[in-house]
Design an enzyme around this catalytic site. Sequence first.
Site, PDB file in Angstrom:
ATOM      1  N   ASP A 255       0.833  -1.203   0.000  1.00 50.06           N
ATOM      2  CA  ASP A 255       0.000   0.000   0.000  1.00 50.06           C
ATOM      3  C   ASP A 255       0.872   1.260   0.000  1.00 50.06           C
ATOM      4  O   ASP A 255       2.104   1.191   0.086  1.00 50.06           O
ATOM      5  CB  ASP A 255      -0.925  -0.037   1.231  1.00 50.06           C
ATOM      6  CG  ASP A 255      -2.304   0.520   0.930  1.00 50.06           C
ATOM      7  OD1 ASP A 255      -2.403   1.412   0.061  1.00 50.06           O
ATOM      8  OD2 ASP A 255      -3.279   0.078   1.565  1.00 50.06           O
TER       9      ASP A 255
ATOM     10  N   ASP B 225     -10.515   3.310  -3.101  1.00 53.07           N
ATOM     11  CA  ASP B 225     -11.331   2.162  -2.688  1.00 53.07           C
ATOM     12  C   ASP B 225     -12.789   2.367  -3.103  1.00 53.07           C
ATOM     13  O   ASP B 225     -13.326   3.466  -2.965  1.00 53.07           O
ATOM     14  CB  ASP B 225     -11.261   2.003  -1.164  1.00 53.07           C
ATOM     15  CG  ASP B 225      -9.822   1.826  -0.686  1.00 53.07           C
ATOM     16  OD1 ASP B 225      -8.914   1.749  -1.532  1.00 53.07           O
ATOM     17  OD2 ASP B 225      -9.616   1.776   0.542  1.00 53.07           O
TER      18      ASP B 225
END
Length: 502
Positions: free
Chosen positions: A136, A201
């Site tokens: 990430d 997301d």
Amino acid sequence: MGWSSWNSFSNTVDAQNVMAQARAMASNGMKQAGYQYINIDEGWWLGKRDADGNFVVDEKAWPALQPGEKAGDMANIVRFIHSLGLKAGIYTDAGKDGCSMYPDLGPKYFDTGSEGHYEQDFLQFARWGFDYVKVDWCGGDKENLDPAVQYAEIARAIARAEKITGRRLYFSLCEWGKQSPWTWAPHVGGAPADIWRTSGDIVDPIVAGQAHADRKAGFDKMLGNFDQGIHPEAQHTGFYNDPDMMVIGMPGFSDAQNRVHMGLWAISGAPLLVGADLAKLSTDTLAMLINKEVVAVDQDALGLQAVKVAEAEKGVQVWSKPLAVSGSRAVLLLNRTTTAADVKVEWKDIGLAENPPAGVREIWSGKDAGNSKGSYSARVPAGDAALLLIKGTNMPGTGYKPESQGNDAAPCRGCELTFSHVGARGPWARIRISYRNSTQAPRYVELRVNGQDATSIALPPAGPDVGEISIMARLDRPGATNVLTFSSDTDLTAVIDAINVE
Ligand code: GLA
């Protein structure tokens, strides 16, 4: 294809819920359909290291699972996942801090990134037995690091870990598309295969019984991620755009919306990573996820992405993905408007001859709609889509041989091969590359089209034969004036034979 813990467990992820998900995948038909990864996302580690810099993992969340195991050893959960014939994924951040500094649930944790520990951490993941790692970008973003630099370093650390352990660690980059990863992520740092996120997301986690349990996944957000994930020029032979974990089966989506979502990911050739709680999938949702024909569209051997070939009115779209079987296309008739619409796909727009008529199959109903000459129309309800498998005859392509072979001033004679008079029927063309590679490993070449960003292409081993791979290229110049340049640091004259443009 697999499952990820984030969407439904957030940072409550632990051995108990991971085991339950793995058991569900192994027994509900998903494993047989090709789903294999059980990916542990953020929350597995709270940022503690020992004096030697090794991860210190919570022993209660990750206990011993069988006699002889030690609590706090992530190899335990990997062993369990592998015992079901599945693969295991793990997660870290490219920066010093990870996303746990912005918690969705519970307290903040800092230092949950791998910066300064790349060698050690990726080696540890491989030693634990993991098969997949998602990296990430929360820390990298906070520190203003350059993702192309950090992820290249990480890819090299992964390669070293693989060499030491003999384990393959599949590389998933999660930089949310901020710095256009499709322009640098394919083969970054020498990665033999990788996926890169193209957007943020779709949904924040929805964890049963916890704060925010009443959140809903949004259809428009999913559509937005689909749009942002379309970079066909970057996707081929092992390198894939990743529009995020799917929200199919999560609160907020109707059956029709789940179906549209699955169709969009399938024509994108996107990773099919399920974010829902697998133990709670409805029969209908499960049937969509394991529908053989949809999965085959997604996993098609060419690995290409659909391109939009028509939009008769705003939001009434036709998308087409070339498939490995000659003359086959997966076509999505997508109605993004608020009223029902007739959506028509014309054979000429998807590179098929008008005659002989092409066979049309409606994938979701499993019904053959007969043979159709020139086009096919369907009435598509508002916010819905029809997913078709079309089997026709390819319109003939045009073959080209390389015209110039660079010069001595380039890194070497033959290190650059140029095709400079390439014509195309539409803005997007499928290009078949005939090549030779009699070695045991893929060869990588860079391709630049009309001065656009170069992309890396893998030419898999082809033995003594001529191999063929396909890519999609944006040939945006009129007439036969498009320029394709292949380059490498070694001579390509005996590698790239010819191209054929459809
Ligand atoms: C980011 C990623 C998500 C998930 C979370 C964890 O938002 O994009 O997929 O990994 O971090 O915090």
